[in-house]
Each structure stands twice: as structure tokens, then as C-alpha cells.
Design an enzyme around this catalytic site. Structure first.
Site, PDB file in Angstrom:
ATOM      1  N   HIS A  95       4.481  -8.951  -2.545  1.00 11.73           N
ATOM      2  CA  HIS A  95       3.823  -8.643  -2.176  1.00 11.73           C
ATOM      3  C   HIS A  95       2.954 -10.357  -2.455  1.00 11.73           C
ATOM      4  CE1 HIS A  95       3.503  -4.524  -2.316  1.00 11.73           C
ATOM      5  NE2 HIS A  95       4.005  -4.329  -2.766  1.00 11.73           N
ATOM      6  N   ASN A 114       5.027  -6.911  -8.204  1.00 14.47           N
ATOM      7  CA  ASN A 114       6.116  -6.545  -8.963  1.00 14.47           C
ATOM      8  C   ASN A 114       6.711  -7.170 -10.173  1.00 14.47           C
ATOM      9  OD1 ASN A 114       8.639  -5.217  -7.791  1.00 14.47           O
ATOM     10  ND2 ASN A 114       9.133  -6.604  -6.939  1.00 14.47           N
ATOM     11  N   ASP A 120      -2.160  -1.381  -3.768  1.00 15.56           N
ATOM     12  CA  ASP A 120      -0.848  -1.049  -2.406  1.00 15.56           C
ATOM     13  C   ASP A 120      -1.364   0.385  -2.173  1.00 15.56           C
ATOM     14  OD1 ASP A 120       1.397  -1.008  -1.713  1.00 15.56           O
ATOM     15  OD2 ASP A 120       2.512  -1.648  -2.996  1.00 15.56           O
TER      16      ASP A 120
END
Length: 266
Positions: free
Chosen positions: A257, A20, A159
Site C-alpha cells: 500500500h 503491511n 484500509d
């Protein structure tokens, strides 16, 4: 005998991590964690950086080669692979412009093994992106199944933005109509796995509940472990016997995450 066996066998630790934002993660201690964890390969998603903005020298100082593939749009998407072993070959993108403009796929080849970092689109912003996601999923599956004809041993880390089964999400009932757990997404995942792929975490931990890799920043979700398991290290089924371990490192906090790890025999 155990020591002799250890000397004969070599293992490769691979981690997948949606950070991120790589620069934000570094500011939160990512580099120190990387040095301590010391994976052989780490597949990163959502770098949110152009190649020149990634702190390559920091990673080089820890013994990692750094390969990245950025989106055209600044501060968006982007994937990277950091590796201690120099790859024989690096492939940037799928060769499909709409996807490659978003920096979603990078592959490194190590001898007979290929490792991919992939960032599947999210459909949470509306119908247009959900449709884009479903098209991507089908095109991605066709691409990797064709790739297997020339690169038989494949590990697809990333992801996936999909929870496969109710065990993979904290509230399957109330999330049944939310992107990431839609029936058509779950059906795609089932078909994908049945086409010759192993979900390494679930393979090693078939019944483990409350094991998630992403939590919303809202409603204190992480502290209450109200999460989703959407990050995977997928292994081509012919390589199944090489899987020796798979974990979710949910105490690592640089992102919404957490990293997921895979140990394979080489």
C-alpha cells in the site's frame, strides 16, 4: 494578509497507511520518512505486531505518542495511531469480541474531533471470510453512525478493502467478481457514503484517474500502476468545509500500500 491568515488558521495533517507489517516497514525506512513527512497524526493498519514489538521509542524520539491495538493472533492484523498531540481519550476496539480479537479499530479523541484507524477485513481467502467481511461492514456502519450521536466530528482512516467505483480500480471489467470490487461491497460503500460520510480524496479530486493506494506484489503491478484505491480518509459530512486537501502519496514505498493524506482546518 496571507501571513496573518496563516497565523489565524491552524491545519492538521492526517495520514492513513497500511504498512503491511510495522517492523518490516521500519526496516525499509518508514521512520526516516515519518520524520520528513511529519504528519500530526498517522493512522496505521496491519501492524502485524504485538504492542511490545512496536518500536515505540523510535516514534517517541520523533515526538509521537503511540497507541496500538493488536490481534490476539501474532503477526496478524493490528492497528495503531501515532500522534504529536496527546489525545484526551483513547478507545480500543468496537466492544464486539469477534472483531476486537483481530485488532481492527482504535480511536483517539482530540477535543471535539475523533480520529479512527480501522482495518476492514479482506474476503479474498474464501466464502467464510467474505461473509465475515459483509457482517463486519454492516456492524461497523451501525457502530460509527451511533458514535456520531456523541462524537459528531469523525474521521475514519483506514484500509477499507473496497474499491468504490470503476475509476478506483485499474481493470473494473475483469475484477467485477473479485473480493474488493464485488457488487454487494460497492453497494455497501455507496450506502455508507450516502449515510453521511465524505470520501475526502474523491471530494478533492473528483475526476482523477489512475490514482491507487494498493498494488499486488505479482505481475509487476506497481511499476505498471495496475492498482486499486482501497485506502480512505472518510470525514463526517458535517465536517466537510474543514477539508482543505487530500492526496495519495504513491511514491512512498514501504508496503504494498501507499499512504493517503488529509489536510483539515482546525
Amino acid at each position: 494578509f496571507a501571513l496573518l491568515l496563516t497565523l489565524i488558521l491552524t491545519f492538521m495533517k492526517i495520514i492513513s497507511y497500511n504498512v503491511n507489517g510495522i517492523r518490516a516497514a521500519v526496516s525499509k525506512g518508514f521512520t526516516q520518512w515519518l520524520e520528513q513527512e511529519s504528519p500530526d497524526v498517522i493512522c496505521i493498519q496491519e501492524t502485524k505486531a504485538q504492542s511490545e514489538q512496536i518500536p515505540v521509542l523510535e516514534f517517541n524520539s520523533l515526538g509521537y505518542e503511540c497507541y496500538s491495538f493488536s490481534a490476539i493472533k501474532k503477526g496478524y492484523s493490528g492497528v495503531a495511531i501515532l500522534t504529536k498531540q496527546k489525545p484526551d481519550n483513547v478507545i480500543y476496539g468496537l466492544g464486539i469480541e469477534d472483531y476486537d480479537n483481530e485488532g481492527r479499530f482504535i480511536r483517539c479523541d482530540f477535543g471535539d474531533l475523533s480520529v479512527v484507524s480501522v482495518y476492514h477485513p479482506s474476503g479474498t481467502s474464501g466464502d467464510e471470510r467474505q461473509n465475515f467481511k459483509m457482517k463486519w461492514l454492516n456492524d461497523f456502519q451501525n457502530y460509527v453512525n451511533n458514535l456520531r450521536k456523541e462524537r459528531e466530528n469523525l474521521i475514519l482512516c483506514g484500509d477499507y478493502n473496497i474499491c468504490h467505483r470503476p475509476i478506483d480500480i485499474h481493470d473494473p471489467i475483469r475484477n467485477a467478481n473479485n473480493s474488493g470490487f464485488l457488487p454487494e461491497e460497492r453497494e455497501w460503500m455507496e450506502n455508507f457514503l450516502n449515510s453521511g460520510w465524505i470520501d475526502s480524496f474523491r471530494f478533492m479530486n473528483p475526476d482523477k484517474k489512475d490514482a491507487y493506494s494498493w498494488w499486488s506484489y505479482r505481475f509487476n503491478a506497481r511499476a505498471n500502476n495496475k492498482g486499486w484505491r482501497i485506502d480512505y480518509c472518510m470525514v463526517s459530512d458535517n465536517y466537510k468545509s474543514k477539508i482543505k486537501g487530500a492526496e495519495i502519496l504513491n511514491d512512498v514505498v514501504h508496503s504494498d500500500h501507499c499512504p493517503v493524506s488529509l489536510l483539515i482546518e482546525r
